[in-house]
Design a protein around this motif. Sequence first.
Motif, PDB file in Angstrom:
ATOM      1  N   HIS A  43      31.704   9.291  20.944  1.00 42.23           N
ATOM      2  CA  HIS A  43      32.605   8.519  20.099  1.00 42.23           C
ATOM      3  C   HIS A  43      33.257   9.421  19.073  1.00 42.23           C
ATOM      4  O   HIS A  43      32.578  10.174  18.368  1.00 42.23           O
ATOM      5  N   GLN A  56      29.167   5.044  15.544  1.00 40.34           N
ATOM      6  CA  GLN A  56      28.969   4.889  16.986  1.00 40.34           C
ATOM      7  C   GLN A  56      28.712   6.272  17.585  1.00 40.34           C
ATOM      8  O   GLN A  56      29.044   7.273  16.960  1.00 40.34           O
ATOM      9  N   MET A  58      26.675   3.037  19.374  1.00 41.51           N
ATOM     10  CA  MET A  58      25.801   2.058  18.741  1.00 41.51           C
ATOM     11  C   MET A  58      24.855   1.475  19.779  1.00 41.51           C
ATOM     12  O   MET A  58      25.272   1.119  20.885  1.00 41.51           O
ATOM     13  N   VAL A  68      30.203   2.164  23.198  1.00 40.25           N
ATOM     14  CA  VAL A  68      31.287   2.848  22.496  1.00 40.25           C
ATOM     15  C   VAL A  68      32.502   1.923  22.572  1.00 40.25           C
ATOM     16  O   VAL A  68      32.795   1.341  23.619  1.00 40.25           O
ATOM     17  N   SER A  96      31.886  -3.568  15.116  1.00 39.19           N
ATOM     18  CA  SER A  96      31.222  -2.969  16.279  1.00 39.19           C
ATOM     19  C   SER A  96      29.889  -3.638  16.545  1.00 39.19           C
ATOM     20  O   SER A  96      29.561  -3.985  17.700  1.00 39.19           O
TER      21      SER A  96
END
Length: 611
Positions: A43, A56, A58, A68, A96
């Motif tokens: 990422h 990330q 994550m 990602v 996210s």
Amino acid sequence: MCGILLTVGDAFPADFDAALATLRSRGPDAREVLVHGDALLGHARLAVIDLTGGRQPMSAANGRLAMVYNGEIYNFAALRRELEAVGHAFSTRSDSEVLLTGYLHWGEAVVQRLDGMFAFAIHDAQDGSVFLARDRLGIKPLFWGVHAGGLVAASTLAPFFALGAFPRKLDAEGLRDYLAFQTPLAPRTLVRDIHALPPGACLKWRVGAGVAARQWWTIPDATERAPDHETLVAETDSLLAQAVKDQLVADVPLGAFLSGGIDSSLVVHYMALAQASPLKTFSVRFAEAGFDESPAARAVAEQYGTEHHVLDAPQLTAETLAAALADLDQPLADPAYIPTWALSHLTRQHVTVALSGDGGDELFGGYSRFLDTADRHPDTLGKRALRGLLRHGLAPASLTRRALAGPELLLYQRVELGDYPGSRKDLRRYLAPELAAGCRPQATLELWRELASRHGGYDRGALLRADLWTYLSENCLAKTDRASMAHGLEVRVPLLANELQDRMLRLPASVHFDAGGGKALLRALARRHLPQAVWNREKHGFSVPLRANFAGSWRDWCDAQIASAPLIAPWLATGPLAALWQEARQGKGNVRLMYTFAVLLAWLETHALEA
């Protein structure tokens, strides 16, 4: 906004870091890698929301899933509350984590709940599967390919070229669509083994099980009767105000592209209405009156008291052109990419996020071509007779256009090259015979034709919808994404918010047209909110004067591109290409087609492909 990379398999780890590094401009704030079972996730982050907590790749709390993701989910706060209500806990403020937790809870159906722009990849360490998804209209890009039993997925094509094991063979049909339409159309790219995930699509992949792809969203047909005009204008006003307000969420400075046209000017109006402060705006000023909208942009900036910044287009030299094209992961021959790239560079010096008016013409019927429907070009006995003569070589190919009717004439007008033997638009004319045979000229712009047929048969509503997954997604939005992310700038497109899409696409296309032409709803709002300099004038496109540049500042650069053609693209017919350039360098002929070839050759200099 970020760059993402995922690989599964033994063929890619050695080059993974180099591949991730190609995405550094998309994510200048951090680059991180996660080993997750047999997958590598990378990422490159542009920090916009939860600057410290939204890192990330994550992982889910149970360790099974890792993700990602590139984009912004504007309704993430509401989704978070919904997930918290059923027992999920969160450790960050990021969208996210909401997306990953949503996938854990709802599975693939999470995409149906997302309002935003996104492209993401989720790896499941338990069953070895990968799930990929792209937003409804393809605001954010996502590419994938399978090789040596493994999978690669990335934000752009650039990481694939850094993976030494990945094949680099020309896709003849991707080249066909590029030469016809200035951009390859998803799912094709210029590289045979790399596929663009189409807008509104997702796929699941697992070792040994292959790829299962599907559309999670499809463009709807009109299903509702339109309310009276004034009621609809008021409703659109409210929807636009909410969309812009929703898209102002950020932990970094925001601004707006301000061309001086109706779409971007309305975005600035709604930003001011939402009390965005400080309100910074950015525009390009052209020396040529036919291209310059800066006086209208200045009038809007003055009305709302913005901090206004202007880039002078004369700075768009051959060096600027070459630098901008070097940032393209695959060729895109929309000349508006160059000033957008330069404008993004200026904008990034002041803000991290900019709102734009992209999508207004496509969703609200702003192009004059939507008025040119198939029924305006009926077939006749004379046209049928002429087509027969052309088929048997008894009439000159220069009469091809006169022989066409209905949808076939609309297609001819949409493409630079196609299946028109012997005519000036004959695709085969510019290709070596063996490549011409493999590119299927008869399938030129096949997706556009299929969409137009599916949605009503080349009437206004069908033509508008056909553009959404072709011209809008693969040209306009790709242009803005590549130009802005080359400088680590996030660009948001509030005119394409879900609620606006849902409302406009349920209505008949007639709501967008009146005696003044298209975009009736936005024109009404412009008259209500904006200076007269914006709405009381001819529509301008955002582009560059190609004829003047080819005959002037770009001439030597293009000479070099044409000279290199036999070496880097031996599958092109160099004679017709050289003739095309001789006209263009004098400011004559089809300069748009010449620009298409020049961009292709510049890209091939650093991205060698096998035929």
